[in-house]
Design a protein around this motif. Structure first.
Motif: not given
Length: 592
Positions: A506-509, A530-536, A541-553, A561-563
Protein backbone atom coordinates in the motif's frame (compact mmCIF):
# COMPACT_ATOMS: atom_id res chain seq x y z
CA UNK A 1 -25.57 -31.33 29.09
CA UNK A 2 -23.75 -31.92 32.38
CA UNK A 3 -23.94 -35.66 31.72
CA UNK A 4 -22.09 -35.35 28.42
CA UNK A 5 -18.50 -36.55 28.57
CA UNK A 6 -16.06 -36.33 25.69
CA UNK A 7 -13.72 -39.27 25.20
CA UNK A 8 -10.99 -39.54 22.63
CA UNK A 9 -8.31 -41.89 21.37
CA UNK A 10 -8.02 -45.50 22.47
CA UNK A 11 -10.83 -45.41 25.04
CA UNK A 12 -13.21 -43.95 22.47
CA UNK A 13 -12.17 -46.65 20.00
CA UNK A 14 -12.76 -49.42 22.59
CA UNK A 15 -16.26 -48.15 23.33
CA UNK A 16 -17.07 -47.84 19.65
CA UNK A 17 -15.79 -51.34 18.99
CA UNK A 18 -18.00 -52.69 21.76
CA UNK A 19 -21.17 -50.99 20.65
CA UNK A 20 -20.72 -50.35 16.94
CA UNK A 21 -18.25 -53.04 15.77
CA UNK A 22 -19.21 -52.64 12.13
CA UNK A 23 -18.81 -48.87 12.20
CA UNK A 24 -15.49 -49.13 14.01
CA UNK A 25 -14.10 -51.26 11.20
CA UNK A 26 -14.56 -48.32 8.85
CA UNK A 27 -12.26 -46.12 10.91
CA UNK A 28 -8.66 -46.24 9.79
CA UNK A 29 -6.04 -47.13 12.44
CA UNK A 30 -4.33 -43.77 11.95
CA UNK A 31 -7.51 -41.78 12.60
CA UNK A 32 -8.23 -40.07 15.90
CA UNK A 33 -11.83 -40.43 17.04
CA UNK A 34 -14.01 -38.65 19.58
CA UNK A 35 -17.20 -39.92 21.16
CA UNK A 36 -19.70 -38.41 23.55
CA UNK A 37 -20.89 -40.70 26.30
CA UNK A 38 -24.00 -40.22 28.44
CA UNK A 39 -24.32 -42.09 31.70
CA UNK A 40 -20.94 -43.73 31.21
CA UNK A 41 -21.16 -45.64 34.48
CA UNK A 42 -24.50 -47.17 33.61
CA UNK A 43 -25.34 -49.82 31.05
CA UNK A 44 -24.02 -48.87 27.62
CA UNK A 45 -26.57 -49.22 24.88
CA UNK A 46 -26.90 -48.09 21.31
CA UNK A 47 -28.16 -44.65 22.36
CA UNK A 48 -25.22 -43.71 24.53
CA UNK A 49 -22.43 -43.26 22.02
CA UNK A 50 -22.15 -40.85 19.11
CA UNK A 51 -19.11 -40.31 16.90
CA UNK A 52 -18.38 -36.60 16.97
CA UNK A 53 -15.29 -35.90 14.88
CA UNK A 54 -12.48 -37.87 13.33
CA UNK A 55 -8.85 -36.76 13.32
CA UNK A 56 -9.42 -34.16 16.01
CA UNK A 57 -6.56 -34.17 18.50
CA UNK A 58 -6.78 -33.09 22.11
CA UNK A 59 -4.06 -32.15 24.54
CA UNK A 60 -2.39 -35.06 26.35
CA UNK A 61 -2.25 -32.83 29.43
CA UNK A 62 -5.97 -32.74 30.18
CA UNK A 63 -8.15 -29.76 30.95
CA UNK A 64 -7.81 -26.55 32.94
CA UNK A 65 -10.43 -24.62 34.87
CA UNK A 66 -10.34 -21.09 33.41
CA UNK A 67 -11.73 -19.40 36.54
CA UNK A 68 -13.04 -15.85 36.92
CA UNK A 69 -9.87 -13.95 37.84
CA UNK A 70 -8.66 -10.91 35.96
CA UNK A 71 -5.17 -11.07 34.51
CA UNK A 72 -3.67 -8.77 37.16
CA UNK A 73 -5.32 -10.72 39.99
CA UNK A 74 -3.96 -13.96 38.61
CA UNK A 75 -0.41 -12.71 38.01
CA UNK A 76 -0.02 -11.32 41.54
CA UNK A 77 -2.14 -13.85 43.44
CA UNK A 78 0.80 -15.50 45.25
CA UNK A 79 2.81 -12.35 45.83
CA UNK A 80 2.85 -12.82 49.62
CA UNK A 81 5.21 -15.76 49.09
CA UNK A 82 7.91 -13.56 47.54
CA UNK A 83 7.12 -9.93 48.45
CA UNK A 84 10.77 -9.02 49.05
CA UNK A 85 12.19 -10.93 46.08
CA UNK A 86 13.39 -9.06 42.97
CA UNK A 87 10.65 -8.76 40.37
CA UNK A 88 11.83 -6.97 37.20
CA UNK A 89 15.28 -5.50 36.57
CA UNK A 90 16.55 -3.36 33.72
CA UNK A 91 19.71 -5.12 32.56
CA UNK A 92 21.11 -1.90 31.06
CA UNK A 93 20.72 0.46 34.05
CA UNK A 94 20.29 -1.92 36.99
CA UNK A 95 17.01 -0.24 37.97
CA UNK A 96 14.93 -2.84 39.81
CA UNK A 97 11.79 -3.31 41.91
CA UNK A 98 10.85 -6.10 44.25
CA UNK A 99 7.43 -7.77 44.06
CA UNK A 100 5.94 -5.82 46.95
CA UNK A 101 6.93 -2.47 45.47
CA UNK A 102 5.72 -3.51 42.02
CA UNK A 103 2.29 -4.51 43.31
CA UNK A 104 1.93 -1.21 45.20
CA UNK A 105 2.89 0.81 42.11
CA UNK A 106 0.38 -1.12 39.99
CA UNK A 107 -2.39 -0.22 42.44
CA UNK A 108 -1.36 3.45 42.60
CA UNK A 109 -1.14 3.63 38.82
CA UNK A 110 -4.68 2.25 38.52
CA UNK A 111 -6.00 4.89 40.94
CA UNK A 112 -4.15 7.67 39.09
CA UNK A 113 -5.55 6.63 35.72
CA UNK A 114 -9.10 6.35 37.03
CA UNK A 115 -9.08 9.21 39.54
CA UNK A 116 -6.69 11.80 38.13
CA UNK A 117 -6.86 11.27 34.36
CA UNK A 118 -10.57 10.41 34.64
CA UNK A 119 -10.28 7.39 32.38
CA UNK A 120 -13.42 5.26 32.38
CA UNK A 121 -13.56 1.45 32.31
CA UNK A 122 -13.32 0.15 28.75
CA UNK A 123 -11.42 3.17 27.41
CA UNK A 124 -8.15 2.54 25.56
CA UNK A 125 -4.64 3.45 26.58
CA UNK A 126 -1.71 3.13 24.17
CA UNK A 127 1.72 2.05 25.37
CA UNK A 128 4.91 2.92 23.48
CA UNK A 129 7.61 1.45 25.68
CA UNK A 130 10.68 -0.73 25.39
CA UNK A 131 11.36 -3.50 27.93
CA UNK A 132 11.67 -1.53 31.16
CA UNK A 133 10.31 -2.35 34.64
CA UNK A 134 7.69 0.41 34.38
CA UNK A 135 6.03 -1.52 31.55
CA UNK A 136 4.59 -3.79 34.26
CA UNK A 137 3.36 -0.83 36.29
CA UNK A 138 1.52 0.76 33.40
CA UNK A 139 -0.01 -2.24 31.68
CA UNK A 140 -1.24 -3.92 34.86
CA UNK A 141 -2.21 -0.58 36.39
CA UNK A 142 -4.35 0.11 33.34
CA UNK A 143 -5.97 -3.32 33.46
CA UNK A 144 -6.59 -2.98 37.21
CA UNK A 145 -8.49 0.24 36.37
CA UNK A 146 -10.64 -1.64 33.85
CA UNK A 147 -8.94 -0.07 30.84
CA UNK A 148 -8.06 -1.74 27.56
CA UNK A 149 -4.40 -1.64 26.51
CA UNK A 150 -2.98 -1.57 23.03
CA UNK A 151 0.79 -1.54 22.67
CA UNK A 152 2.89 -0.46 19.70
CA UNK A 153 6.43 -1.15 18.63
CA UNK A 154 8.46 1.93 19.69
CA UNK A 155 10.28 1.75 16.36
CA UNK A 156 7.08 2.26 14.39
CA UNK A 157 6.81 5.40 12.33
CA UNK A 158 4.31 8.12 13.16
CA UNK A 159 2.00 6.89 10.40
CA UNK A 160 2.04 3.31 11.74
CA UNK A 161 1.29 4.33 15.33
CA UNK A 162 -1.35 6.86 14.27
CA UNK A 163 -3.18 4.25 12.24
CA UNK A 164 -3.24 1.77 15.13
CA UNK A 165 -4.14 4.23 17.90
CA UNK A 166 -6.80 5.96 15.80
CA UNK A 167 -8.36 2.63 14.86
CA UNK A 168 -8.41 1.61 18.53
CA UNK A 169 -9.70 5.03 19.72
CA UNK A 170 -6.87 5.56 22.22
CA UNK A 171 -7.51 8.20 24.93
CA UNK A 172 -4.06 8.33 26.57
CA UNK A 173 -0.48 7.31 25.71
CA UNK A 174 2.35 6.20 28.00
CA UNK A 175 5.93 6.47 26.77
CA UNK A 176 9.51 7.55 27.55
CA UNK A 177 11.43 10.72 26.59
CA UNK A 178 12.84 9.20 23.39
CA UNK A 179 9.35 8.66 21.97
CA UNK A 180 7.62 11.74 23.39
CA UNK A 181 7.70 13.60 20.01
CA UNK A 182 6.06 10.57 18.40
CA UNK A 183 3.39 10.36 21.13
CA UNK A 184 2.65 14.07 20.99
CA UNK A 185 2.32 14.05 17.21
CA UNK A 186 0.00 11.01 17.23
CA UNK A 187 -2.11 12.47 20.06
CA UNK A 188 -3.14 15.38 17.83
CA UNK A 189 -5.30 13.04 15.74
CA UNK A 190 -6.94 11.24 18.70
CA UNK A 191 -10.42 12.36 19.71
CA UNK A 192 -11.20 12.92 23.38
CA UNK A 193 -7.51 12.63 24.28
CA UNK A 194 -6.87 12.81 28.04
CA UNK A 195 -3.11 13.05 28.35
CA UNK A 196 0.36 11.61 27.87
CA UNK A 197 2.15 9.75 30.67
CA UNK A 198 5.89 10.36 30.67
CA UNK A 199 7.98 7.61 32.23
CA UNK A 200 11.07 9.30 33.67
CA UNK A 201 9.78 12.81 33.05
CA UNK A 202 7.96 15.61 34.89
CA UNK A 203 4.49 17.10 34.66
CA UNK A 204 3.75 19.67 31.98
CA UNK A 205 0.08 20.45 32.51
CA UNK A 206 -0.02 22.97 29.67
CA UNK A 207 0.79 20.16 27.23
CA UNK A 208 -1.30 17.53 29.00
CA UNK A 209 1.80 15.60 30.14
CA UNK A 210 1.84 13.66 33.41
CA UNK A 211 5.07 12.34 34.90
CA UNK A 212 4.62 8.72 36.00
CA UNK A 213 6.61 9.30 39.19
CA UNK A 214 4.40 12.21 40.26
CA UNK A 215 1.26 10.19 39.50
CA UNK A 216 2.49 7.37 41.74
CA UNK A 217 3.83 9.61 44.53
CA UNK A 218 0.57 11.56 44.79
CA UNK A 219 -1.28 8.42 45.89
CA UNK A 220 -4.52 9.34 44.10
CA UNK A 221 -7.72 7.79 45.35
CA UNK A 222 -10.37 6.20 43.16
CA UNK A 223 -13.16 3.66 43.34
CA UNK A 224 -11.71 1.04 41.05
CA UNK A 225 -14.25 -0.95 39.06
CA UNK A 226 -15.14 -4.60 39.34
CA UNK A 227 -13.77 -6.13 36.15
CA UNK A 228 -15.35 -9.19 34.54
CA UNK A 229 -13.06 -11.94 33.27
CA UNK A 230 -14.89 -11.85 29.93
CA UNK A 231 -14.02 -8.18 29.40
CA UNK A 232 -11.50 -7.33 26.69
CA UNK A 233 -8.31 -6.04 28.32
CA UNK A 234 -5.74 -6.14 25.51
CA UNK A 235 -5.87 -5.26 21.81
CA UNK A 236 -2.51 -6.03 20.20
CA UNK A 237 -2.37 -5.64 16.44
CA UNK A 238 -1.67 -8.54 14.12
CA UNK A 239 -1.97 -9.09 10.40
CA UNK A 240 -3.56 -12.47 11.11
CA UNK A 241 -3.36 -14.68 8.04
CA UNK A 242 -3.43 -11.81 5.55
CA UNK A 243 -4.04 -8.11 5.04
CA UNK A 244 -3.32 -5.01 7.09
CA UNK A 245 -2.76 -5.23 10.87
CA UNK A 246 -6.00 -5.77 12.81
CA UNK A 247 -6.81 -5.33 16.50
CA UNK A 248 -6.96 -8.68 18.29
CA UNK A 249 -9.47 -8.59 21.15
CA UNK A 250 -8.11 -10.63 24.05
CA UNK A 251 -10.06 -10.99 27.28
CA UNK A 252 -8.82 -11.53 30.81
CA UNK A 253 -10.11 -15.08 30.47
CA UNK A 254 -8.11 -15.66 27.26
CA UNK A 255 -4.85 -14.53 28.84
CA UNK A 256 -5.35 -16.22 32.22
CA UNK A 257 -6.37 -19.46 30.51
CA UNK A 258 -3.17 -19.45 28.48
CA UNK A 259 -1.05 -18.93 31.60
CA UNK A 260 -2.74 -21.90 33.22
CA UNK A 261 -2.31 -23.97 30.06
CA UNK A 262 1.47 -23.51 29.96
CA UNK A 263 1.82 -24.29 33.67
CA UNK A 264 0.80 -27.90 33.39
CA UNK A 265 3.21 -29.83 35.68
CA UNK A 266 4.88 -31.97 33.01
CA UNK A 267 5.46 -28.96 30.79
CA UNK A 268 7.17 -27.00 33.54
CA UNK A 269 10.71 -27.21 34.78
CA UNK A 270 9.71 -27.83 38.39
CA UNK A 271 6.50 -29.72 37.66
CA UNK A 272 4.27 -26.85 38.68
CA UNK A 273 6.08 -25.67 41.78
CA UNK A 274 6.50 -21.92 42.20
CA UNK A 275 8.95 -19.66 43.98
CA UNK A 276 12.12 -21.53 42.99
CA UNK A 277 13.94 -18.23 42.55
CA UNK A 278 14.99 -18.74 38.96
CA UNK A 279 16.66 -15.85 37.15
CA UNK A 280 15.32 -15.23 33.66
CA UNK A 281 17.12 -13.19 31.00
CA UNK A 282 14.89 -12.08 28.16
CA UNK A 283 15.07 -9.80 25.15
CA UNK A 284 11.86 -10.48 23.14
CA UNK A 285 9.75 -7.32 23.48
CA UNK A 286 6.95 -7.05 26.01
CA UNK A 287 4.91 -5.23 23.33
CA UNK A 288 4.71 -8.55 21.47
CA UNK A 289 2.19 -11.09 22.78
CA UNK A 290 4.97 -13.68 23.21
CA UNK A 291 6.96 -11.25 25.34
CA UNK A 292 3.95 -10.03 27.30
CA UNK A 293 2.01 -13.14 28.23
CA UNK A 294 4.33 -16.07 27.58
CA UNK A 295 7.38 -14.41 29.15
CA UNK A 296 6.52 -11.44 31.37
CA UNK A 297 3.28 -12.64 32.95
CA UNK A 298 4.38 -16.28 33.05
CA UNK A 299 7.50 -15.50 35.09
CA UNK A 300 5.79 -12.93 37.34
CA UNK A 301 3.22 -15.56 38.24
CA UNK A 302 6.02 -17.94 39.28
CA UNK A 303 7.83 -15.34 41.37
CA UNK A 304 10.94 -15.44 39.21
CA UNK A 305 13.46 -12.60 38.79
CA UNK A 306 13.05 -11.19 35.29
CA UNK A 307 16.01 -9.34 33.76
CA UNK A 308 15.45 -7.61 30.45
CA UNK A 309 17.00 -5.05 28.13
CA UNK A 310 15.28 -2.00 26.60
CA UNK A 311 17.51 -2.42 23.56
CA UNK A 312 19.67 -5.35 22.57
CA UNK A 313 23.39 -4.79 22.30
CA UNK A 314 25.98 -7.59 22.46
CA UNK A 315 27.81 -5.77 25.24
CA UNK A 316 24.74 -5.35 27.47
CA UNK A 317 23.57 -8.91 26.89
CA UNK A 318 26.94 -10.41 27.81
CA UNK A 319 27.10 -8.11 30.84
CA UNK A 320 23.75 -9.53 31.99
CA UNK A 321 24.98 -13.09 31.51
CA UNK A 322 27.99 -12.32 33.71
CA UNK A 323 26.26 -10.21 36.37
CA UNK A 324 22.94 -12.02 36.85
CA UNK A 325 23.90 -15.60 35.95
CA UNK A 326 20.50 -16.53 34.48
CA UNK A 327 19.08 -20.04 34.71
CA UNK A 328 16.64 -19.54 31.84
CA UNK A 329 16.93 -17.68 28.55
CA UNK A 330 13.95 -16.63 26.44
CA UNK A 331 15.10 -16.09 22.86
CA UNK A 332 14.12 -15.93 19.21
CA UNK A 333 16.13 -17.96 16.65
CA UNK A 334 18.31 -15.00 15.62
CA UNK A 335 19.35 -14.45 19.25
CA UNK A 336 20.14 -18.15 19.66
CA UNK A 337 22.32 -17.85 16.56
CA UNK A 338 24.08 -14.86 18.16
CA UNK A 339 24.78 -16.83 21.35
CA UNK A 340 26.09 -19.72 19.29
CA UNK A 341 28.35 -17.86 16.88
CA UNK A 342 29.41 -14.53 18.39
CA UNK A 343 32.99 -14.53 19.67
CA UNK A 344 32.06 -12.21 22.54
CA UNK A 345 29.92 -14.97 24.10
CA UNK A 346 32.12 -17.48 25.97
CA UNK A 347 31.18 -20.90 27.31
CA UNK A 348 31.67 -19.67 30.91
CA UNK A 349 28.97 -17.06 30.33
CA UNK A 350 26.43 -19.85 29.79
CA UNK A 351 27.32 -22.24 32.60
CA UNK A 352 24.32 -21.35 34.82
CA UNK A 353 21.81 -21.71 31.97
CA UNK A 354 19.58 -24.76 32.42
CA UNK A 355 16.89 -24.10 29.79
CA UNK A 356 16.39 -22.07 26.64
CA UNK A 357 12.90 -21.24 25.41
CA UNK A 358 12.67 -20.39 21.70
CA UNK A 359 9.60 -18.55 20.43
CA UNK A 360 8.30 -16.39 17.55
CA UNK A 361 9.78 -18.75 14.92
CA UNK A 362 11.11 -22.33 14.85
CA UNK A 363 14.75 -23.25 15.30
CA UNK A 364 16.58 -26.29 14.04
CA UNK A 365 18.21 -29.31 15.62
CA UNK A 366 21.54 -28.38 14.04
CA UNK A 367 21.47 -24.91 15.63
CA UNK A 368 20.74 -26.44 19.04
CA UNK A 369 23.59 -28.92 18.57
CA UNK A 370 25.95 -26.01 17.83
CA UNK A 371 24.69 -24.17 20.92
CA UNK A 372 25.32 -27.24 23.10
CA UNK A 373 28.80 -27.47 21.65
CA UNK A 374 29.40 -23.80 22.52
CA UNK A 375 28.23 -24.42 26.10
CA UNK A 376 30.02 -27.77 26.33
CA UNK A 377 26.83 -29.27 27.73
CA UNK A 378 24.71 -32.30 26.91
CA UNK A 379 21.01 -32.43 26.14
CA UNK A 380 20.46 -33.69 29.69
CA UNK A 381 22.22 -30.67 31.13
CA UNK A 382 20.50 -28.03 29.03
CA UNK A 383 16.93 -28.17 27.76
CA UNK A 384 15.77 -26.59 24.53
CA UNK A 385 12.07 -25.79 24.72
CA UNK A 386 10.00 -24.65 21.78
CA UNK A 387 6.45 -23.57 21.25
CA UNK A 388 4.02 -22.23 18.71
CA UNK A 389 1.32 -19.64 18.91
CA UNK A 390 -0.32 -16.57 17.46
CA UNK A 391 -1.42 -13.22 18.77
CA UNK A 392 -4.94 -14.55 18.15
CA UNK A 393 -4.35 -17.37 20.67
CA UNK A 394 -2.86 -15.39 23.57
CA UNK A 395 -0.37 -16.83 22.23
CA UNK A 396 0.60 -20.42 23.14
CA UNK A 397 -1.13 -23.46 21.61
CA UNK A 398 1.77 -25.91 21.20
CA UNK A 399 4.71 -26.45 23.54
CA UNK A 400 7.33 -29.08 24.21
CA UNK A 401 7.27 -30.53 27.73
CA UNK A 402 10.36 -29.88 29.84
CA UNK A 403 11.42 -33.51 29.35
CA UNK A 404 10.90 -34.85 25.84
CA UNK A 405 12.64 -37.29 23.49
CA UNK A 406 15.73 -35.97 21.67
CA UNK A 407 14.30 -37.07 18.33
CA UNK A 408 11.49 -34.50 18.77
CA UNK A 409 13.86 -31.51 18.70
CA UNK A 410 12.61 -29.29 15.89
CA UNK A 411 9.02 -29.96 16.83
CA UNK A 412 6.76 -27.13 17.99
CA UNK A 413 5.57 -29.48 20.72
CA UNK A 414 2.26 -30.94 21.80
CA UNK A 415 -1.07 -29.26 22.39
CA UNK A 416 -1.26 -27.39 25.69
CA UNK A 417 -4.11 -28.21 28.09
CA UNK A 418 -7.72 -27.67 26.99
CA UNK A 419 -6.66 -27.26 23.37
CA UNK A 420 -7.81 -29.18 20.30
CA UNK A 421 -6.29 -29.27 16.84
CA UNK A 422 -6.98 -30.65 13.42
CA UNK A 423 -4.99 -30.49 10.21
CA UNK A 424 -7.08 -29.78 7.12
CA UNK A 425 -6.22 -30.92 3.61
CA UNK A 426 -5.34 -27.83 1.58
CA UNK A 427 -7.50 -28.91 -1.33
CA UNK A 428 -10.40 -30.95 -0.02
CA UNK A 429 -10.64 -29.52 3.48
CA UNK A 430 -11.01 -32.87 5.25
CA UNK A 431 -9.23 -33.52 8.56
CA UNK A 432 -6.02 -35.47 8.04
CA UNK A 433 -4.29 -38.15 10.08
CA UNK A 434 -0.64 -38.36 11.21
CA UNK A 435 2.27 -37.48 8.90
CA UNK A 436 0.04 -35.61 6.45
CA UNK A 437 0.55 -31.85 6.08
CA UNK A 438 -2.30 -29.37 5.88
CA UNK A 439 -3.59 -26.16 7.45
CA UNK A 440 -3.40 -26.19 11.24
CA UNK A 441 -6.65 -25.27 12.99
CA UNK A 442 -6.93 -24.80 16.76
CA UNK A 443 -9.63 -24.47 19.37
CA UNK A 444 -9.44 -23.59 23.06
CA UNK A 445 -10.22 -20.97 25.74
CA UNK A 446 -7.15 -18.93 24.73
CA UNK A 447 -8.55 -18.11 21.27
CA UNK A 448 -9.39 -14.42 20.83
CA UNK A 449 -12.84 -12.93 21.08
CA UNK A 450 -12.42 -11.58 17.55
CA UNK A 451 -10.90 -8.70 15.60
CA UNK A 452 -11.73 -5.18 16.76
CA UNK A 453 -14.33 -3.58 14.50
CA UNK A 454 -13.78 -6.19 11.80
CA UNK A 455 -16.46 -8.87 11.81
CA UNK A 456 -15.59 -9.94 8.27
CA UNK A 457 -11.98 -10.74 9.18
CA UNK A 458 -13.15 -12.50 12.34
CA UNK A 459 -15.43 -14.83 10.37
CA UNK A 460 -12.63 -15.54 7.90
CA UNK A 461 -10.31 -16.58 10.72
CA UNK A 462 -12.62 -18.29 13.24
CA UNK A 463 -15.25 -20.57 11.73
CA UNK A 464 -18.73 -21.32 13.06
CA UNK A 465 -17.42 -24.23 15.15
CA UNK A 466 -14.85 -22.07 16.91
CA UNK A 467 -11.80 -23.29 14.97
CA UNK A 468 -9.02 -20.75 14.58
CA UNK A 469 -7.57 -21.13 11.08
CA UNK A 470 -3.89 -20.35 11.54
CA UNK A 471 -2.80 -20.19 7.91
CA UNK A 472 0.21 -22.33 8.84
CA UNK A 473 0.91 -25.67 7.23
CA UNK A 474 1.72 -28.39 9.77
CA UNK A 475 1.62 -32.10 10.43
CA UNK A 476 1.70 -34.23 13.57
CA UNK A 477 3.44 -37.53 14.17
CA UNK A 478 2.13 -40.68 15.85
CA UNK A 479 3.02 -39.23 19.26
CA UNK A 480 1.05 -36.07 18.50
CA UNK A 481 4.07 -33.79 18.29
CA UNK A 482 3.44 -31.04 15.75
CA UNK A 483 5.78 -29.70 13.09
CA UNK A 484 5.29 -26.39 11.30
CA UNK A 485 6.47 -26.79 7.72
CA UNK A 486 5.14 -23.87 5.70
CA UNK A 487 2.72 -20.98 5.64
CA UNK A 488 -0.38 -20.56 3.55
CA UNK A 489 -0.73 -17.06 4.88
CA UNK A 490 1.04 -14.13 3.31
CA UNK A 491 2.89 -12.89 6.38
CA UNK A 492 6.65 -12.49 6.23
CA UNK A 493 8.56 -13.38 9.42
CA UNK A 494 11.61 -11.12 9.90
CA UNK A 495 13.54 -12.11 13.04
CA UNK A 496 10.25 -13.28 14.53
CA UNK A 497 8.42 -10.04 13.65
CA UNK A 498 5.27 -10.20 11.54
CA UNK A 499 5.45 -8.18 8.34
CA UNK A 500 2.33 -7.68 6.27
CA UNK A 501 3.03 -7.61 2.50
CA UNK A 502 -0.21 -5.67 2.08
CA UNK A 503 1.08 -2.87 4.29
CA UNK A 504 4.29 -2.48 2.27
CA UNK A 505 2.39 -2.78 -1.01
CA UNK A 506 0.00 0.00 0.00
CA UNK A 507 2.93 2.35 0.68
CA UNK A 508 4.50 1.63 -2.72
CA UNK A 509 1.15 1.93 -4.52
CA UNK A 510 0.82 5.52 -3.26
CA UNK A 511 3.49 6.49 -5.78
CA UNK A 512 2.02 7.83 -9.04
CA UNK A 513 4.60 5.94 -11.13
CA UNK A 514 3.48 2.52 -9.87
CA UNK A 515 0.86 0.45 -11.72
CA UNK A 516 1.06 -2.73 -9.64
CA UNK A 517 3.18 -4.24 -6.89
CA UNK A 518 3.63 -7.43 -4.89
CA UNK A 519 5.83 -8.07 -1.86
CA UNK A 520 7.01 -11.50 -0.72
CA UNK A 521 9.45 -12.88 1.80
CA UNK A 522 12.65 -14.46 0.56
CA UNK A 523 15.00 -16.60 2.68
CA UNK A 524 17.75 -14.90 4.66
CA UNK A 525 20.37 -16.66 6.77
CA UNK A 526 20.15 -14.21 9.67
CA UNK A 527 16.62 -12.82 9.62
CA UNK A 528 14.82 -15.96 8.42
CA UNK A 529 13.07 -13.93 5.74
CA UNK A 530 13.31 -10.41 4.35
CA UNK A 531 10.80 -8.53 2.18
CA UNK A 532 11.34 -8.16 -1.55
CA UNK A 533 9.17 -6.00 -3.82
CA UNK A 534 8.19 -6.71 -7.41
CA UNK A 535 7.04 -3.51 -9.09
CA UNK A 536 5.22 -2.80 -12.35
CA UNK A 537 5.64 0.78 -13.55
CA UNK A 538 3.13 2.75 -15.58
CA UNK A 539 4.08 3.36 -19.22
CA UNK A 540 6.68 6.10 -19.68
CA UNK A 541 7.34 6.35 -15.93
CA UNK A 542 10.58 5.64 -14.10
CA UNK A 543 11.66 4.68 -10.58
CA UNK A 544 14.94 3.24 -9.41
CA UNK A 545 15.37 0.39 -6.95
CA UNK A 546 16.80 2.84 -4.42
CA UNK A 547 13.82 5.17 -4.78
CA UNK A 548 11.38 2.34 -4.04
CA UNK A 549 13.52 1.20 -1.10
CA UNK A 550 13.64 4.75 0.30
CA UNK A 551 9.88 5.22 -0.07
CA UNK A 552 9.27 2.23 2.22
CA UNK A 553 12.09 3.19 4.60
CA UNK A 554 10.56 6.64 5.14
CA UNK A 555 7.14 5.27 6.02
CA UNK A 556 7.72 1.97 7.86
CA UNK A 557 9.90 0.65 10.64
CA UNK A 558 13.28 -0.93 9.88
CA UNK A 559 12.37 -4.62 9.85
CA UNK A 560 9.79 -3.87 7.14
CA UNK A 561 12.39 -2.37 4.81
CA UNK A 562 13.02 -4.04 1.46
CA UNK A 563 16.26 -5.77 2.41
CA UNK A 564 15.45 -8.47 -0.14
CA UNK A 565 15.66 -5.88 -2.90
CA UNK A 566 13.40 -4.48 -5.60
CA UNK A 567 12.73 -6.02 -9.01
CA UNK A 568 10.77 -4.52 -11.89
CA UNK A 569 8.40 -6.73 -13.91
CA UNK A 570 6.10 -6.28 -16.87
CA UNK A 571 3.23 -7.85 -14.93
CA UNK A 572 2.53 -9.35 -11.50
CA UNK A 573 1.53 -13.03 -11.81
CA UNK A 574 -2.07 -13.45 -10.65
CA UNK A 575 -4.55 -16.32 -10.76
CA UNK A 576 -7.98 -16.19 -12.38
CA UNK A 577 -9.44 -14.67 -9.22
CA UNK A 578 -6.91 -11.86 -9.38
CA UNK A 579 -4.91 -13.01 -6.35
CA UNK A 580 -1.15 -12.60 -6.42
CA UNK A 581 0.66 -15.89 -7.04
CA UNK A 582 3.23 -15.28 -4.34
CA UNK A 583 4.87 -18.69 -4.58
CA UNK A 584 5.91 -17.92 -8.15
CA UNK A 585 7.41 -14.64 -7.02
CA UNK A 586 9.27 -16.36 -4.19
CA UNK A 587 10.89 -18.71 -6.70
CA UNK A 588 11.73 -15.74 -8.91
CA UNK A 589 13.11 -13.86 -5.91
CA UNK A 590 15.54 -16.66 -5.06
CA UNK A 591 16.98 -16.63 -8.57
CA UNK A 592 17.87 -12.95 -8.56
Amino acid sequence: MSHLKILRGNLARQILNRIYPNECKKIKPSETVSVSVRNLNRNLDTKTVTVLEQNVLSSPWGEITPGKETLTEHVFKDIELWTDSPCVTCGATGRSYDYGMMRMMVERCACALAGHLKMAPGERIGIILPNIPEFVVLIHGAMRAGLVVTFANPLYTTDEVRRQFSDCNVKAIATIEMFMPLAQEVSKSLTGYKGTIWVGGDDDTAKGIYGLRSLLMADHKADLPTVDCEDVCLIPYSSGTTGLPKGVMLTHRNLVSNLKQVQTPKIMKYEGEKGKGDIVLTVPPFFHIYGFNAILNYNLLLGYHLVSLPKFTPEDYVKCLVEYKPTTLFVVPSLLAFLTTHPMVKKEHLQTVESVMVGAAPTTNSMFEKFLLKCEKTKDQLKLLQGYGMTESSPVTLMTPYEYPPDKIGSAGQLVSSTQARVLDLRGGEALGPQRAGELCLRGPQVMKGYWNNEKATKETIDSEGWLHTGDVAYYDDDHYFYIVDRTKELIKVKGNQVSPTEIESVIMEQPEVADVAVVGIPDSLAGEVPKAFVVLKPNHKLTEKQVYDIVAQKLTKYKHLEGGVAFLDAIPRNTAGKIMRNELKVLGKKK
